[in-house]
Design a protein around this motif. Structure first.
Motif, PDB file in Angstrom:
ATOM      1  N   LEU A 147       0.826  -1.208   0.000  1.00  0.00           N
ATOM      2  CA  LEU A 147       0.000   0.000   0.000  1.00  0.00           C
ATOM      3  C   LEU A 147       0.859   1.256   0.000  1.00  0.00           C
ATOM      4  N   ASP A 148       2.015   1.240   0.658  1.00  0.00           N
ATOM      5  CA  ASP A 148       2.839   2.447   0.657  1.00  0.00           C
ATOM      6  C   ASP A 148       3.304   2.789  -0.755  1.00  0.00           C
ATOM      7  N   SER A 149       3.605   1.754  -1.555  1.00  0.00           N
ATOM      8  CA  SER A 149       3.993   1.979  -2.944  1.00  0.00           C
ATOM      9  C   SER A 149       2.825   2.525  -3.755  1.00  0.00           C
ATOM     10  N   ARG A 150       1.648   1.943  -3.581  1.00  0.00           N
ATOM     11  CA  ARG A 150       0.452   2.410  -4.296  1.00  0.00           C
ATOM     12  C   ARG A 150       0.096   3.840  -3.906  1.00  0.00           C
ATOM     13  N   LEU A 151       0.229   4.153  -2.621  1.00  0.00           N
ATOM     14  CA  LEU A 151      -0.066   5.503  -2.142  1.00  0.00           C
ATOM     15  C   LEU A 151       0.915   6.509  -2.720  1.00  0.00           C
ATOM     16  N   ALA A 152       2.191   6.173  -2.729  1.00  0.00           N
ATOM     17  CA  ALA A 152       3.190   7.077  -3.291  1.00  0.00           C
ATOM     18  C   ALA A 152       2.919   7.323  -4.773  1.00  0.00           C
ATOM     19  N   ALA A 153       2.561   6.263  -5.511  1.00  0.00           N
ATOM     20  CA  ALA A 153       2.254   6.401  -6.934  1.00  0.00           C
ATOM     21  C   ALA A 153       1.020   7.267  -7.141  1.00  0.00           C
ATOM     22  N   PHE A 154       0.031   7.104  -6.278  1.00  0.00           N
ATOM     23  CA  PHE A 154      -1.183   7.921  -6.376  1.00  0.00           C
ATOM     24  C   PHE A 154      -0.871   9.394  -6.172  1.00  0.00           C
ATOM     25  N   LEU A 155      -0.045   9.715  -5.194  1.00  0.00           N
ATOM     26  CA  LEU A 155       0.312  11.113  -4.934  1.00  0.00           C
ATOM     27  C   LEU A 155       1.050  11.719  -6.121  1.00  0.00           C
ATOM     28  N   LEU A 156       1.928  10.943  -6.746  1.00  0.00           N
ATOM     29  CA  LEU A 156       2.638  11.432  -7.931  1.00  0.00           C
ATOM     30  C   LEU A 156       1.670  11.646  -9.099  1.00  0.00           C
ATOM     31  N   GLU A 157       0.695  10.753  -9.244  1.00  0.00           N
ATOM     32  CA  GLU A 157      -0.312  10.907 -10.296  1.00  0.00           C
ATOM     33  C   GLU A 157      -1.141  12.161 -10.068  1.00  0.00           C
ATOM     34  N   GLU A 158      -1.548  12.388  -8.824  1.00  0.00           N
ATOM     35  CA  GLU A 158      -2.318  13.585  -8.502  1.00  0.00           C
ATOM     36  C   GLU A 158      -1.522  14.851  -8.795  1.00  0.00           C
ATOM     37  N   SER A 159      -0.254  14.830  -8.459  1.00  0.00           N
ATOM     38  CA  SER A 159       0.599  15.986  -8.713  1.00  0.00           C
ATOM     39  C   SER A 159       0.713  16.261 -10.210  1.00  0.00           C
ATOM     40  N   ALA A 160       0.822  15.191 -11.004  1.00  0.00           N
ATOM     41  CA  ALA A 160       0.908  15.355 -12.458  1.00  0.00           C
ATOM     42  C   ALA A 160      -0.408  15.900 -13.027  1.00  0.00           C
ATOM     43  N   LEU A 161      -1.533  15.441 -12.483  1.00  0.00           N
ATOM     44  CA  LEU A 161      -2.839  15.888 -12.972  1.00  0.00           C
ATOM     45  C   LEU A 161      -3.103  17.351 -12.632  1.00  0.00           C
ATOM     46  N   THR A 162      -2.712  17.765 -11.423  1.00  0.00           N
ATOM     47  CA  THR A 162      -3.002  19.123 -10.975  1.00  0.00           C
ATOM     48  C   THR A 162      -1.895  20.108 -11.314  1.00  0.00           C
ATOM     49  N   GLY A 163      -0.700  19.595 -11.620  1.00  0.00           N
ATOM     50  CA  GLY A 163       0.429  20.476 -11.899  1.00  0.00           C
ATOM     51  C   GLY A 163       0.949  21.176 -10.665  1.00  0.00           C
ATOM     52  N   ALA A 164       0.725  20.577  -9.495  1.00  0.00           N
ATOM     53  CA  ALA A 164       1.149  21.207  -8.235  1.00  0.00           C
ATOM     54  C   ALA A 164       1.737  20.150  -7.309  1.00  0.00           C
ATOM     55  N   THR A 165       2.609  20.584  -6.414  1.00  0.00           N
ATOM     56  CA  THR A 165       3.170  19.670  -5.421  1.00  0.00           C
ATOM     57  C   THR A 165       2.346  19.658  -4.140  1.00  0.00           C
ATOM     58  N   GLU A 166       1.520  20.702  -3.960  1.00  0.00           N
ATOM     59  CA  GLU A 166       0.605  20.712  -2.812  1.00  0.00           C
ATOM     60  C   GLU A 166      -0.741  20.175  -3.264  1.00  0.00           C
ATOM     61  N   LEU A 167      -1.172  19.088  -2.668  1.00  0.00           N
ATOM     62  CA  LEU A 167      -2.394  18.410  -3.083  1.00  0.00           C
ATOM     63  C   LEU A 167      -3.498  18.668  -2.070  1.00  0.00           C
ATOM     64  N   LYS A 168      -4.579  19.278  -2.532  1.00  0.00           N
ATOM     65  CA  LYS A 168      -5.715  19.562  -1.662  1.00  0.00           C
ATOM     66  C   LYS A 168      -6.650  18.352  -1.674  1.00  0.00           C
ATOM     67  N   ILE A 169      -6.339  17.385  -0.845  1.00  0.00           N
ATOM     68  CA  ILE A 169      -7.106  16.149  -0.832  1.00  0.00           C
ATOM     69  C   ILE A 169      -7.097  15.570   0.573  1.00  0.00           C
ATOM     70  N   THR A 170      -8.205  14.986   0.982  1.00  0.00           N
ATOM     71  CA  THR A 170      -8.317  14.433   2.335  1.00  0.00           C
ATOM     72  C   THR A 170      -7.862  12.980   2.356  1.00  0.00           C
ATOM     73  N   HIS A 171      -7.560  12.502   3.555  1.00  0.00           N
ATOM     74  CA  HIS A 171      -7.180  11.109   3.724  1.00  0.00           C
ATOM     75  C   HIS A 171      -8.336  10.194   3.332  1.00  0.00           C
ATOM     76  N   ASP A 172      -9.549  10.624   3.620  1.00  0.00           N
ATOM     77  CA  ASP A 172     -10.725   9.826   3.274  1.00  0.00           C
ATOM     78  C   ASP A 172     -10.877   9.689   1.763  1.00  0.00           C
ATOM     79  N   ALA A 173     -10.636  10.776   1.031  1.00  0.00           N
ATOM     80  CA  ALA A 173     -10.728  10.732  -0.433  1.00  0.00           C
ATOM     81  C   ALA A 173      -9.678   9.790  -1.012  1.00  0.00           C
ATOM     82  N   ILE A 174      -8.468   9.828  -0.462  1.00  0.00           N
ATOM     83  CA  ILE A 174      -7.411   8.921  -0.933  1.00  0.00           C
ATOM     84  C   ILE A 174      -7.808   7.473  -0.667  1.00  0.00           C
ATOM     85  N   ALA A 175      -8.375   7.219   0.500  1.00  0.00           N
ATOM     86  CA  ALA A 175      -8.811   5.864   0.840  1.00  0.00           C
ATOM     87  C   ALA A 175      -9.844   5.354  -0.152  1.00  0.00           C
TER      88      ALA A 175
END
Length: 222
Positions: A147-175
């Motif tokens: 899960l740590d690998s999947r979570l890290a990949a998800f954060l990188l995907e979100e950063s690529a989609l938004t074009g930002a390093t600060e991600l406005k997302i809750t822990h519940d949404a990630i879950a």
């Protein structure tokens, strides 16, 4: 932008088929959070994304969500018209992650085109194969990757989609995206924080060390 720019088989249609498709397609705009397609309860038609972002997800009997794939500008959503695919029964829901504009082609119209036109049928089969590949890749991730690998990949995907390093997302949404529990995601984020890969604050996650995060995500990157 007109609908023909979104359909790679447009030039191979007859003038009558083009006219039928142009007349049948309608433009829709939905707000973020709108459920565009609700599993087997409806069959809204083929969706062609003009702008915005949609999320395809499944819902377990216990109410747990997991994201299958995202749909961005110029992507085509076929499973919102899954009722025309006789041997495929998918309870996939589609949600707008951003304010989204899309064309909708009625299921009957597209199904008729598939029966008449080999290029349309071939394109549809390619699209189905691509989506199945997405789902099979996801199943491999769920069953065999940490899960740590999947979570890290998800954060990188979100950063690529938004074009930002600060991600406005809750822990519940990630879950919900990862098909996990909020408590587990929170624990994993604290681990990533302890590794110096991210910093945490209320309502946001900031990528502090992309190289380190990418190393942690290596087995879950596509």
């Amino acid at each position: 932008m007109s609908i023909e720019t979104y359909l790679p088989f447009w030039q191979k249609l007859t003038p009558t088929q083009r006219e039928t498709l142009s007349r049948a397609a309608t433009t829709h705009r939905v707000q973020r959070g709108t459920i565009v397609h609700n599993g087997s309860e409806d069959c809204v038609g083929l969706l062609l994304i003009v702008s915005g972002q949609l999320r395809a997800f499944i819902l377990s009997d216990e109410g747990k969500e997991i994201t299958l794939y995202r749909l961005l500008s110029r992507d085509i959503c076929l499973f919102s018209a899954s009722c025309m695919l006789n041997s495929i029964q998918f309870d996939i829901s589609i949600e707008a992650e951003q304010d989204t504009t899309f064309y909708k082609i009625p299921t009957k119209v597209y199904h008729h085109l598939m029966q008449e036109s080999a290029p349309v049928a071939n394109y549809t089969n390619e699209l189905i194969s691509a989506r199945f590949s997405d789902v099979m890749w996801l199943m491999d991730q769920i069953l065999y990757k940490r899960l740590d690998s999947r979570l890290a990949a998800f954060l990188l995907e979100e950063s690529a989609l938004t074009g930002a390093t600060e991600l406005k997302i809750t822990h519940d949404a990630i879950a919900r995206h990862l098909g996990s529990a909020r408590e587990v995601v929170t624990r994993m984020l604290k681990y990533l924080h302890s590794e110096g890969a991210v910093t945490l604050s209320r309502g946001s996650i900031t990528i502090a060390d992309e190289k380190k995060l990418r190393g942690l995500a290596q087995e879950s990157l596509r």
